[in-house]
Design an enzyme around this catalytic site. Structure first.
Site, PDB file in Angstrom:
ATOM      1  N   SER A 179       4.590  -3.808  -2.611  1.00  0.00           N
ATOM      2  CA  SER A 179       3.988  -5.017  -2.044  1.00  0.00           C
ATOM      3  C   SER A 179       4.398  -6.215  -2.890  1.00  0.00           C
ATOM      4  O   SER A 179       4.693  -6.078  -4.080  1.00  0.00           O
ATOM      5  CB  SER A 179       2.464  -4.905  -2.063  1.00  0.00           C
ATOM      6  OG  SER A 179       1.864  -6.154  -1.741  1.00  0.00           O
ATOM      7  N   TYR A 192      -5.790  -2.973  -6.254  1.00  0.00           N
ATOM      8  CA  TYR A 192      -4.673  -2.687  -5.332  1.00  0.00           C
ATOM      9  C   TYR A 192      -3.333  -3.137  -5.915  1.00  0.00           C
ATOM     10  O   TYR A 192      -2.345  -2.387  -5.897  1.00  0.00           O
ATOM     11  CB  TYR A 192      -4.942  -3.414  -4.015  1.00  0.00           C
ATOM     12  CG  TYR A 192      -3.797  -3.424  -3.008  1.00  0.00           C
ATOM     13  CD1 TYR A 192      -3.588  -2.336  -2.154  1.00  0.00           C
ATOM     14  CD2 TYR A 192      -2.947  -4.524  -2.886  1.00  0.00           C
ATOM     15  CE1 TYR A 192      -2.560  -2.350  -1.220  1.00  0.00           C
ATOM     16  CE2 TYR A 192      -1.920  -4.543  -1.952  1.00  0.00           C
ATOM     17  CZ  TYR A 192      -1.726  -3.459  -1.118  1.00  0.00           C
ATOM     18  OH  TYR A 192      -0.710  -3.476  -0.193  1.00  0.00           O
TER      19      TYR A 192
HETATM   20  P1  NAD Z   1      -2.230  -0.199   8.383  1.00  0.00           P
HETATM   21  O1  NAD Z   1      -3.694  -0.229   8.229  1.00  0.00           O
HETATM   22  O2  NAD Z   1      -1.664  -0.268   9.734  1.00  0.00           O
HETATM   23  O3  NAD Z   1      -1.623   1.102   7.694  1.00  0.00           O
HETATM   24  C1  NAD Z   1      -2.180   1.733   6.581  1.00  0.00           C
HETATM   25  C2  NAD Z   1      -2.408   3.179   6.974  1.00  0.00           C
HETATM   26  O4  NAD Z   1      -2.764   3.910   5.818  1.00  0.00           O
HETATM   27  C3  NAD Z   1      -3.553   3.379   7.948  1.00  0.00           C
HETATM   28  O5  NAD Z   1      -3.112   3.266   9.282  1.00  0.00           O
HETATM   29  C4  NAD Z   1      -4.022   4.778   7.613  1.00  0.00           C
HETATM   30  O6  NAD Z   1      -3.527   5.693   8.553  1.00  0.00           O
HETATM   31  C5  NAD Z   1      -3.402   5.071   6.268  1.00  0.00           C
HETATM   32  N1  NAD Z   1      -4.423   5.495   5.319  1.00  0.00           N
HETATM   33  C6  NAD Z   1      -5.259   4.708   4.600  1.00  0.00           C
HETATM   34  N2  NAD Z   1      -6.093   5.481   3.882  1.00  0.00           N
HETATM   35  C7  NAD Z   1      -5.776   6.772   4.163  1.00  0.00           C
HETATM   36  C8  NAD Z   1      -6.268   8.031   3.744  1.00  0.00           C
HETATM   37  N3  NAD Z   1      -7.271   8.127   2.857  1.00  0.00           N
HETATM   38  N4  NAD Z   1      -5.720   9.158   4.264  1.00  0.00           N
HETATM   39  C9  NAD Z   1      -4.705   9.065   5.157  1.00  0.00           C
HETATM   40  N5  NAD Z   1      -4.177   7.905   5.578  1.00  0.00           N
HETATM   41  C10 NAD Z   1      -4.705   6.783   5.080  1.00  0.00           C
HETATM   42  O7  NAD Z   1      -1.672  -1.373   7.468  1.00  0.00           O
HETATM   43  P2  NAD Z   1      -0.193  -1.710   6.933  1.00  0.00           P
HETATM   44  O8  NAD Z   1      -0.295  -3.091   6.448  1.00  0.00           O
HETATM   45  O9  NAD Z   1       0.839  -1.331   7.907  1.00  0.00           O
HETATM   46  O10 NAD Z   1      -0.086  -0.787   5.642  1.00  0.00           O
HETATM   47  C11 NAD Z   1       1.007   0.064   5.377  1.00  0.00           C
HETATM   48  C12 NAD Z   1       1.432  -0.065   3.930  1.00  0.00           C
HETATM   49  O11 NAD Z   1       1.950  -1.390   3.725  1.00  0.00           O
HETATM   50  C13 NAD Z   1       0.316   0.091   2.909  1.00  0.00           C
HETATM   51  O12 NAD Z   1       0.796   0.872   1.822  1.00  0.00           O
HETATM   52  C14 NAD Z   1       0.057  -1.328   2.442  1.00  0.00           C
HETATM   53  O13 NAD Z   1      -0.455  -1.360   1.131  1.00  0.00           O
HETATM   54  C15 NAD Z   1       1.441  -1.889   2.522  1.00  0.00           C
HETATM   55  N6  NAD Z   1       1.531  -3.359   2.542  1.00  0.00           N
HETATM   56  C16 NAD Z   1       1.015  -4.069   3.577  1.00  0.00           C
HETATM   57  C17 NAD Z   1       1.133  -5.452   3.563  1.00  0.00           C
HETATM   58  C18 NAD Z   1       0.576  -6.287   4.686  1.00  0.00           C
HETATM   59  O14 NAD Z   1       0.524  -7.524   4.533  1.00  0.00           O
HETATM   60  N7  NAD Z   1       0.163  -5.726   5.784  1.00  0.00           N
HETATM   61  C19 NAD Z   1       1.781  -6.089   2.512  1.00  0.00           C
HETATM   62  C20 NAD Z   1       2.310  -5.339   1.479  1.00  0.00           C
HETATM   63  C21 NAD Z   1       2.181  -3.954   1.508  1.00  0.00           C
END
Ligand code: NAD
Ligand code: MG
Length: 287
Positions: A179, A192
């Site tokens: 991230s 985080y």
């Molecule tokens: P999202 O909520 O769509 O995806 C995250 C997924 O993590 C969830 O759908 C869920 O299925 C899974 N998850 C969470 N806790 C869990 C658990 N205990 N067991 C099994 N699955 C679990 O959101 P996203 O933003 O697409 O996130 C995906 C990745 O991207 C994450 O690692 C997040 O930290 C990272 N990220 C997101 C952003 C952003 O701005 N959206 C920025 C930087 C990094």
């Protein structure tokens, strides 16, 4: 929508959040991603593949010719089924693996089930992650908070990766999800952000360990991306300004992140790329 309306109206959901209530609906590349056989015949496991970045990666991988297993939390079944629909529409196999990866046995079984039902494994995308924005003091971080964030982002990463490495072979690869928070941490995401810095370190160190086996390990570091994680974990007033502080002046869509995963997963395009982090941040620095 009037011109002065925010791109993202204030909104809030309970974690883990679902796609359907999001306004506007995110773009996962459903109508735009064009594959060209870059992952033909590969078998991929994408944790958190039900929604957001993981769904966009699942759609892109399937259109590039890969079969896909997705992990997700049981309460996200409706999102998982929507992702599955797109993978099948691309003519590829999909395997649905609900389970809470904070449980070690669930994490290991998720990989074992993916391998059994896909007939092997070539690509692991460690995408599941959790954050919760809170007031700015370290004093606000409880042990329950730490358990949820560290178990999801780090313990599960180790368990899933250990299990996957029993099956990945020459040409296989792992793509972790870092991230912008690893580089420019927000005080409201102290716990985080520290896990994402750890994921960078894990990425380069594991790449050194498994390189001799012909396995590559990389990470993608997204900036602000419009996914269910945001309305589920940020205060509503933050949503209205979401992404406005990037050089490109806007948040990104999951569809804009997925091509970075395709590149890193491709044994031909990225055959000599390992131990690196690829930023998709709207211009924020990742070095
Ligand atoms: P999202 O909520 O769509 O995806 C995250 C997924 O993590 C969830 O759908 C869920 O299925 C899974 N998850 C969470 N806790 C869990 C658990 N205990 N067991 C099994 N699955 C679990 O959101 P996203 O933003 O697409 O996130 C995906 C990745 O991207 C994450 O690692 C997040 O930290 C990272 N990220 C997101 C952003 C952003 O701005 N959206 C920025 C930087 C990094
Ligand atoms: Mg989800």
């Amino acid at each position: 929508m009037p011109d002065d309306a925010p791109a993202f109206p204030a909104q809030q959901q309970e974690p883990p959040g679902l796609t359907a209530p999001m306004d506007p609906a995110p773009d996962h590349g459903e109508t735009s991603y064009r594959g060209s056989g870059r992952l033909a015949g590969l078998r991929a496991l994408i944790t958190g593949g039900d929604s957001g970045i993981g769904r966009a990666v699942a759609i892109a991988f399937a259109r590039e010719g890969a079969d896909v297993a997705i992990g997700y939390l049981p309460e996200e079944q409706q999102d998982a089924e929507e992702t599955a629909r797109w993978v099948r529409q691309a003519g590829r196999e999909v395997v649905l693996l609900p389970g809470d990866l904070r449980e070690e046995q669930v994490a290991r079984d998720t990989v074992a089930d993916a391998v059994a039902r896909l007939g092997g494994l070539d690509v692991l995308v460690n995408n599941a992650g959790f954050q919760m924005a809170r007031r700015s003091s370290i004093a606000d971080v409880t042990t329950d908070d730490l358990d949820r964030v560290l178990k999801t982002n780090l313990y599960a990463l180790f368990w899933v990766t250990q299990a996957a490495l029993e099956h990945l072979g020459e040409g296989g690869s792992i793509v972790n999800v870092s991230s912008i928070q690893a580089y420019q941490p927000s005080t409201s995401l102290l716990d985080y952000a520290s896990t994402k810095a750890a994921i960078n370190n894990f990425t380069v160190n594991l790449a050194a360990e498994v390189g001799a086996r012909g396995i590559r390990v990389n990470a993608v570091a997204p900036g602000p991306i419009w996914t269910p994680l945001q309305p589920a974990t940020q205060p509503p007033e933050k949503i209205e300004a979401f992404g406005a502080d990037t050089p490109l002046g806007r948040a990104g869509q999951p569809a804009e992140v997925a091509p970075a995963f395709v590149f890193l997963a491709s044994p031909t395009d990225a055959g000599y790329v390992s131990g690196t982090v690829l930023g998709v941040t709207g211009g924020k620095p990742v070095f």
